[in-house]
Write an enzyme that holds these catalytic residues in place. Structure first.
Site, PDB file in Angstrom:
ATOM      1  CG  ASP A 177      -1.905   1.126   1.180  1.00  0.00           C
ATOM      2  OD1 ASP A 177      -1.525   2.250   0.777  1.00  0.00           O
ATOM      3  OD2 ASP A 177      -3.075   0.889   1.497  1.00  0.00           O
ATOM      4  CG  HIS A 178       1.195   4.231  -3.203  1.00  0.00           C
ATOM      5  ND1 HIS A 178      -0.004   3.752  -3.661  1.00  0.00           N
ATOM      6  CD2 HIS A 178       1.124   5.569  -3.319  1.00  0.00           C
ATOM      7  CE1 HIS A 178      -0.754   4.760  -4.039  1.00  0.00           C
ATOM      8  NE2 HIS A 178      -0.098   5.878  -3.839  1.00  0.00           N
ATOM      9  CG  HIS A 240      -4.550   4.307  -0.419  1.00  0.00           C
ATOM     10  ND1 HIS A 240      -3.576   3.350  -0.580  1.00  0.00           N
ATOM     11  CD2 HIS A 240      -5.020   4.564  -1.668  1.00  0.00           C
ATOM     12  CE1 HIS A 240      -3.456   3.045  -1.867  1.00  0.00           C
ATOM     13  NE2 HIS A 240      -4.324   3.775  -2.549  1.00  0.00           N
TER      14      HIS A 240
END
Ligand SMILES: NC(=O)c1ccc[n+]([C@@H]2O[C@H](COP(=O)([O-])OP(=O)(O)OC[C@H]3O[C@@H](n4cnc5c(N)ncnc54)[C@H](OP(=O)(O)O)[C@@H]3O)[C@@H](O)[C@H]2O)c1
Length: 486
Positions: A177-178, A240
């Protein structure tokens, strides 16, 4: 050998795709420029199209902005292309030969990372073939990096997970999950746990509510086909926003090991308060953008690959509660949307006002700690202080720090950071299955109600505004308001 250098072979499934070219190769190049990758690494890009090594290297080089031409050429010299249909078992035999050759040529000691940069529907097939065709090494490490979307609901995520863990052990799977690779998101535990002052007030005695805004200025662009199957709830909230909540709300980990941090985060995902169906329409609202008021931007339903009658949401706002004693009665308000006036990720921690201000007027605002995640990176703490001069009133004053231009320039891109963490075997900034499953179960509850009840009349906000009126009403219902109003 330089002492920072890692030894690794990275096999990228979907190596000709957008994600690989825009994010992964530039991130690897940064690691190369910093000496983390040097002589002992190789990258194999795979996809069906019949590219040559040279053509592949050229496409990689075209996406590199940094470094000199000589550095770029030396870097792309480590790249190899293998035409490969992931559904064809024979192709894995050819791929294995290339892997073994490169392992020996670059002395990689059997360290392998397999990166799934393609449609999740194919992850299970790839994982199964990696096992059956013996592509995992017996000597070094084998790790799998997986991109979002990880399923479209709990059941599909579970099926995907089962397929993956039939080949890879749980601790070999790195779900990206960036947002967990962003500087100011990674900063949250430092702020919370390494300042006794902050640690002391980080609870329901002092915090009234926490607000998280992930605003996007762009519309769906060319991702219409995917977005029609996803919507903002799945695309942004399930992953996110939930991960940011976990960073804000997790109990203090016992230490800074991966195990302790993962266990602390799990506490949040296992204590998400599940609303009953009748509460959801009051707790979660949705929106879809129409054309902008000046007619410059199209509405969602007019965009490419979008059903002109689509009821997919491009905006969500909601209230999340945690069944943890520390957070009893503290709402986490979240909102995200496309075609808002600006791109911004920001967190506002709203502290309680004094029951009775000694110096301030009745209207003195509550103290707020703002964490700017992007595009600015910094913190502002609005505190009550004396007004200058003869006045005896209190006013709000900001204590502010922002990363300088030099510091901001040193912040690695999220992919660069997370790829290095995966190479180093650090797992704390990746999403565990427990996080994933808890988040999906929570999201499925909302989705189910939304599917059964009548959709609001879409579109309900013009492109370029902060979302539908219902977003403000969500907070007004409890006498609160969004701190960030643009
Ligand atoms: N792009 C982003 O910024 C981004 C961000 C986050 C997550 N993601 C996710 O990452 C994944 C990839 O996204 P993308 O934007 O890079 O997609 P993309 O540009 O469409 O790339 C897909 C890749 O998969 C390959 N491929 C498709 N079917 C194949 C098959 N049967 N065998 C072998 N290769 C095959 C394609 O090449 P061939 O057609 O030549 O086979 C291509 O290299 C998606 O799940 C996406 O949701 C993307």
């Amino acid at each position: 050998m330089n002492e920072n250098e890692k030894r690794v072979l990275m096999v990228i499934f979907g190596g000709s795709g957008d994600l690989a070219h825009r994010k992964l190769y530039p991130a690897l190049f940064e690691l190369y420029l910093k000496g983390q990758l040097d002589q002992h690494f190789a990258v194999i890009g795979t996809a069906r199209r019949p590219w040559t090594h040279d053509y592949f290297r050229q496409t990689v080089a075209e996406n590199l902005q940094a470094g000199t031409a000589a550095q770029q050429q030396a870097f792309v010299g480590h790249f190899y292309y293998q035409s490969h249909d992931v559904q064809d078992a024979d192709h894995y035999i050819i791929l294995k030969k290339l892997i073994d050759t490169l392992d020996e040529q670059y002395q990689l000691h059997g360290n392998r990372i397999f990166y799934m940069a393609m449609r999740p529907a194919l992850f299970g097939t790839i994982a199964a073939h990696l096992k059956s065709e013996h592509l995992l090494s017996a000597s070094g490490f084998n790790r799998l990096i997986i991109e979002k979307p990880f399923g479209h609901d709990y059941q599909s995520a579970l099926a995907l997970n089962d397929a993956v863990i039939s080949t890879f052990a749980r601790d070999q799977v790195y779900r990206i999950d960036h947002y967990l690779g962003k500087e100011m998101v990674q900063n949250i535990p430092y702020l919370r746990f390494d300042n006794p002052l902050m640690a002391a007030v980080w609870n329901h005695d002092y915090i009234d509510n926490i607000q998280i805004t992930l605003a996007e200025k762009l519309g769906v662009e060319e991702r219409g086909g995917y977005y029609e199957t996803a919507g903002a709830l799945r695309d942004m909230v399930q992953n996110h926003i939930m991960q940011i909540i976990a960073m804000l709300a997790m109990p203090r980990p016992a230490d800074n090991t991966d195990q302790a941090i993962t266990a602390a985060r799990r506490e949040v995902f296992t204590h998400l308060h599940q609303y009953d169906a009748t509460e959801i329409p009051r707790k979660f609202i949705r929106g879809q953008y129409g054309p902008s008021e000046d007619g410059q931007a199209l509405g969602y339903r007019q965009e490419d690959k979008i059903d002109p009658k689509s009821n997919v949401e491009t905006f969500v706002a909601g209230e999340i509660q945690l069944d943890l004693p520390q957070w009893q009665g503290v709402p986490f308000y979240v909102r995200t949307g496309k075609r808002l006036p600006l791109k911004k990720t920001r967190i506002d921690v709203v502290f309680k006002s004094a029951a009775q201000n000694l110096f301030g007027s009745e209207t003195l605002a509550a103290p707020v700690l703002t964490i700017e995640v992007e595009p600015e990176m910094g913190l502002t703490w609005h505190l009550n202080a004396k007004e200058v001069g003869q006045s005896t009133s209190a006013i709000q004053r900001p204590l502010h720090f922002a990363l300088s231009q030099t510091e901001a320039g040193q912040v690695p891109d999220a992919y660069e950071r997370l790829i290095l963490e995966a190479i180093n075997g650090r797992r704390s900034n990746f999403v565990s299955w427990q996080d994933m499953s808890g988040a999906w179960q929570f999201i499925d509850g909302i989705r189910q109600v939304w599917e059964e009840c009548q959709c609001p009349h879409f579109p309900n906000y013009p492109a370029g505004t902060m979302g539908p009126a219902a977003s403000d009403q969500l907070l007004q219902a409890s006498g609160r308001h969004w701190i960030f109003t643009n």
